[in-house]
Write a protein that holds these residues in place. Structure first.
Motif, PDB file in Angstrom:
ATOM      1  N   HIS A  74       0.845  -1.209   0.000  1.00 19.22           N
ATOM      2  CA  HIS A  74       0.000   0.000   0.000  1.00 19.22           C
ATOM      3  C   HIS A  74       0.876   1.253   0.000  1.00 19.22           C
ATOM      4  CE1 HIS A  74       1.027  -0.675   4.230  1.00 19.22           C
ATOM      5  NE2 HIS A  74       0.947   0.640   4.362  1.00 19.22           N
ATOM      6  N   HIS A 112       0.634   5.745   1.001  1.00 22.16           N
ATOM      7  CA  HIS A 112       0.066   6.600   2.044  1.00 22.16           C
ATOM      8  C   HIS A 112      -0.377   7.960   1.495  1.00 22.16           C
ATOM      9  CE1 HIS A 112       2.914   3.724   3.624  1.00 22.16           C
ATOM     10  NE2 HIS A 112       2.108   3.621   4.648  1.00 22.16           N
ATOM     11  N   HIS A 121       4.860   0.284   0.493  1.00 22.42           N
ATOM     12  CA  HIS A 121       5.485  -0.818   1.239  1.00 22.42           C
ATOM     13  C   HIS A 121       4.454  -1.855   1.690  1.00 22.42           C
ATOM     14  CE1 HIS A 121       5.137   1.312   5.473  1.00 22.42           C
ATOM     15  NE2 HIS A 121       3.984   1.142   4.915  1.00 22.42           N
ATOM     16  N   VAL A 148       3.998  -4.269   5.243  1.00 23.17           N
ATOM     17  CA  VAL A 148       4.521  -4.368   6.605  1.00 23.17           C
ATOM     18  C   VAL A 148       3.929  -5.590   7.272  1.00 23.17           C
ATOM     19  CG1 VAL A 148       4.882  -3.101   8.758  1.00 23.17           C
ATOM     20  CG2 VAL A 148       4.580  -1.852   6.631  1.00 23.17           C
TER      21      VAL A 148
HETATM   22 FE    FE Z   1       2.091   1.789   5.755  1.00 24.78          FE
END
Ligand code: FE
Length: 192
Positions: A88, A90, A141, A143
């Protein structure tokens, strides 16, 4: 949201002042904000239990503070064992401070349409460390909780009301993007 902690109050006050004084200078916010967040997460004695609750299925994002002018928001990110995000972005700057456990972030470059995404490397975050992300240099990124057998928690500060921002998730094989809005796990408490 209710975080009855002088430590957290100080953080919000100092971060608000930083945003007031930086007049949108992202470099300044990230460098000074990193220190403020490091101080906040330097002790793990202030986050209320209800904002530290994992879900068996989904990682949780609890809104802890929303700037009234939507200039920044503070979120506790709670990982159940082995949980991970999709790839995703941001669209706003972000600071990520590790409070408890650990997480692993893999950065990606978006490929041409139909082409796979390129991994740019992986980074581990351990308690007490702070990382930053900026859409100006790439903020895509994936996570994950570093641990398969325990909960991890990080505290994130974003350059906007992150749960309301339309951003993207990506297919690693084709670089196809789909819009998404994350919302908050404590949505009922937020009046925004
Ligand atoms: Fe993130």
């Amino acid at each position: 949201m209710q975080v009855p902690s002088p430590r957290f109050d100080h953080f919000v006050r100092d971060f608000t002042r930083l945003v007031d004084e930086s007049s949108g200078d992202e470099t300044q916010v990230l460098s000074k904000g990193r220190q403020l967040l490091a101080e906040l997460i330097g002790r793990d004695d202030w986050l209320p239990d209800r904002y530290a609750q994992p879900d068996p299925q989904y990682y949780q994002q609890y809104l802890l503070h929303a700037d009234p002018d939507d200039r920044f928001s503070v979120v506790s990110f709670v990982w159940g064992p082995g949980q991970k995000t999709p790839i995703h972005n941001h669209t706003v700057w972000a600071l990520i401070g590790m409070l408890r456990g650990g997480e692993r972030a893999e950065s990606f470059e978006v490929g041409l349409p139909g082409q796979p995404m390129q991994s740019l490397g992986t980074q581990d975050l351990n308690p007490g460390t702070v990382e930053s992300l900026s859409p100006r240099v790439g903020d895509t990124h994936r996570v994950s909780n570093k641990f398969e057998d325990r909960v991890s928690i990080s505290v994130h500060v974003y350059g906007g009301n992150i749960g309301r921002i339309s951003r993207h998730v990506f297919d690693p094989k084709t670089s196809m993007r789909k819009p998404f809005v994350s919302g908050y796990s404590n949505e009922a408490e937020t009046s925004l």
